[in-house]
Motif scaffolding. Structure first.
Motif, short mmCIF file in Angstrom:
data_model
loop_
_atom_site.label_atom_id
_atom_site.label_comp_id
_atom_site.label_asym_id
_atom_site.label_seq_id
_atom_site.Cartn_x
_atom_site.Cartn_y
_atom_site.Cartn_z
N HIS A 109 0.84 -1.21 0.00
CA HIS A 109 0.00 0.00 0.00
C HIS A 109 0.87 1.26 0.00
O HIS A 109 0.55 2.24 -0.69
CB HIS A 109 -0.92 0.01 1.23
CG HIS A 109 -1.76 -1.22 1.36
ND1 HIS A 109 -2.73 -1.56 0.44
CD2 HIS A 109 -1.79 -2.18 2.33
CE1 HIS A 109 -3.32 -2.68 0.83
NE2 HIS A 109 -2.78 -3.07 1.97
N GLU A 113 0.89 4.15 -2.88
CA GLU A 113 0.18 5.32 -2.37
C GLU A 113 0.26 6.55 -3.29
O GLU A 113 -0.72 7.31 -3.38
CB GLU A 113 0.71 5.66 -0.97
CG GLU A 113 -0.16 6.62 -0.19
CD GLU A 113 0.12 8.08 -0.53
OE1 GLU A 113 -0.79 8.90 -0.40
OE2 GLU A 113 1.27 8.36 -0.95
N SER A 116 -2.82 6.61 -5.32
CA SER A 116 -4.08 6.23 -4.67
C SER A 116 -5.21 7.23 -4.96
O SER A 116 -6.38 6.85 -4.95
CB SER A 116 -3.88 6.09 -3.15
OG SER A 116 -3.45 7.33 -2.60
N GLU A 408 -3.40 -5.02 -6.43
CA GLU A 408 -3.62 -3.66 -5.92
C GLU A 408 -3.23 -2.62 -6.98
O GLU A 408 -3.90 -1.59 -7.12
CB GLU A 408 -2.81 -3.44 -4.64
CG GLU A 408 -3.24 -4.31 -3.47
CD GLU A 408 -4.71 -4.13 -3.12
OE1 GLU A 408 -5.15 -2.97 -2.99
OE2 GLU A 408 -5.42 -5.14 -3.00
N PRO A 461 -4.16 -1.09 4.53
CA PRO A 461 -3.22 0.05 4.55
C PRO A 461 -3.26 0.76 5.89
O PRO A 461 -4.32 0.94 6.49
CB PRO A 461 -3.73 0.95 3.42
CG PRO A 461 -5.16 0.55 3.20
CD PRO A 461 -5.24 -0.89 3.55
#
Length: 485
Positions: A109, A113, A116, A408, A461
């Protein structure tokens, strides 16, 4: 009557036969020309028609042992015919429950990021192409590769083999994805230069100052050029070798063996520590050319666990040697690294390794060795903790990390992956087709099978946990010159 008994003999004119032969010959020449033209434009996983990356130059690969016809035939056979057999992609039926992933998987994560909120656009991906060796596109369980530059040694072959094994391990479960990959060592997308538009590119390591996304390196499936087999084979061999001598009888100083001449200031400084009486360290230069000539008689990793301490020093960038050093069960003395690979973020100083100052290498090694020799039970526990960390990082966990990272990442794409026109389908058969005899043996030994359990459960996360881990490590390392308690 004689006229009627006479047999009539029909003879073909030689002219039509000549034209038939000429036509066959012309068609053959045309086919050969087309095959040669196709082969001369095809970029392959082992480097045909590819130049080295401009950002990390190395000698271009040569294929001197192949005739022109033989080379063209191999390229067509491997790149265009090997994957024609349609394999049915099903969904695995799991018979075991999912386990919990190691905590360091939370870094997935953290690495993703930067995208994101903005997500990853197609334009964003095309900017990252400037720094990529190849592009990987997975659609409906099939893998396609667009080659841009050559990778040193057999990195591309073993990296893409690992991805194919992931597809085999979790058939029907890998999402469609489009990703750029660089197979060279140093991160290249610096946050300082790309803060306005972070560029998503995968490689084997990163730093806190780069956007590069760390991915398991090729040597988990083998590194034939230095006689390393698949990871689980090597780990078991090293672990057995580490048990041949009890801890108290191991040599009471630090050990390092490798190539110091790789543009590594740290390794060059470390050469000055080669004095077991003054610094408590034995530093050996590895002559790989000689090792190759004698069949790797003196480089077997399982025979290099006879010291209580083993040193890890970065090379040109991060080094694959870290996992093998940790596997020995000796106390890892890690010269504080600039680079991070996907699993090293799970290590913690003074728990499963001792930190060594890069600015004060020899005295720092001496202090660590003296502390360990005066605290044998604590030192042995640190060595076992490092070995235990690597034992838990088996290939199941490596594939799970790949699975979660790709999954992800795919969620961040704001476009539908489509096969590029210039991309070639790669399959297990096409890679084995290109591999030489030695490579083929290692690849086949590293082959996986459909998993009986779903991937481990990814931790959610939590930026605060990551931040606290970073600060805790920094605080321990800043106290590295004080006695270890």
């Amino acid at each position: 009557m004689a006229l009627f008994s006479r047999k009539t003999v029909l003879s073909l004119s030689p002219l039509p036969s000549f034209f038939i032969v000429l036509l066959i010959f012309s068609l053959t020449l045309l086919v050969l020309y087309k095959v040669d033209n196709l082969a001369s434009q095809t970029k392959t996983i082992i480097g045909h028609n590819l130049e080295p990356t401009p950002w990390h130059l190395f000698p271009a690969k040569t294929f001197n042992n192949e005739t022109k016809i033989g080379r063209a035939s191999k390229i067509v056979r491997c790149s265009y015919l090997s994957c024609l057999t349609k394999s049915k992609i099903g969904q695995t039926t799991f018979t075991r429950e999912s386990e919990k992933c190691p905590d360091f998987y939370r870094w997935i994560h953290h690495d993703l990021e930067p995208w994101s909120h903005t997500r990853i656009s197609y334009a964003n991906l095309m900017e990252a192409k400037k720094f990529a060796s190849f592009r990987i596109v997975i659609i409906s369980g099939k893998l396609y590769v667009d080659y841009y530059y050559n990778c040193v040694l057999s990195r591309a072959l073993f990296t893409i083999w690992g991805l194919l094994q992931l597809l085999k391990r979790y058939p029907g479960s890998i999402p469609d994805v489009d990703m750029m990959f660089d197979c060279m060592d140093r991160p290249i997308v610096h946050k300082r230069d790309h803060s306005a538009m972070p560029l998503p590119i995968f490689r084997y390591c990163t730093t806190p100052d780069h956007f590069d996304i760390p991915f398991p390196d090729w040597s988990f499936w083998g590194w034939v050029e230095v006689n390393l087999g698949p990871w689980e084979e090597e780990f078991e061999s090293i672990k057995q070798g580490s048990q041949t001598i009890p801890w108290e009888k191991k040599l009471p100083y630090a050990y390092w063996k490798g190539n110091p001449y790789v543009n590594s200031p740290v390794r060059e400084k470390m050469l000055l520590c080669n004095d077991t009486k003054k610094w408590g360290a034995q530093i050996l230069r590895q002559n790989w050319a000689h090792e190759i000539s004698v069949g790797f008689k003196h480089s077997k990793l399982s025979s290099q666990c006879n010291h209580r301490y083993k040193i890890y020093a970065e090379g040109y960038a991060w080094s694959v040697s870290l996992k093998y050093i940790l596997s020995c069960g000796s106390v890892p003395l890690i010269i504080n690294p600039l680079y991070e690979d996907f699993f090293s973020r799970g290590l913690f100083p003074k728990q499963n390794y001792l930190p060594i100052s890069p600015n004060n290498i020899c005295p720092s090694i001496k202090n660590a060795v003296e502390w360990g020799n005066s605290h044998p039970s604590e030192a042995e526990a640190i060595g076992k903790a490092g070995q235990g960390f690597m034992e838990e990082l088996n290939m199941e966990r490596v594939y799970d990390y790949m699975y979660h990272l790709i999954t992800e990442y795919s969620k961040l794409l704001d476009f539908k992956p489509v096969r590029p026109k210039s991309a070639l389908e790669e399959c297990i058969e096409s890679l084995l087709c290109y591999a030489d005899e030695t490579q083929r043996g290692v690849l086949e030994r590293s082959a996986t099978f459909p998993s009986s359990a779903p991937p481990c459960k990814l931790p959610p996360p939590n930026a605060e946990i990551i931040k606290k881990q970073i600060e805790a490590k920094r605080n321990v390392i800043l106290n590295k010159t004080q006695p270890i308690t």
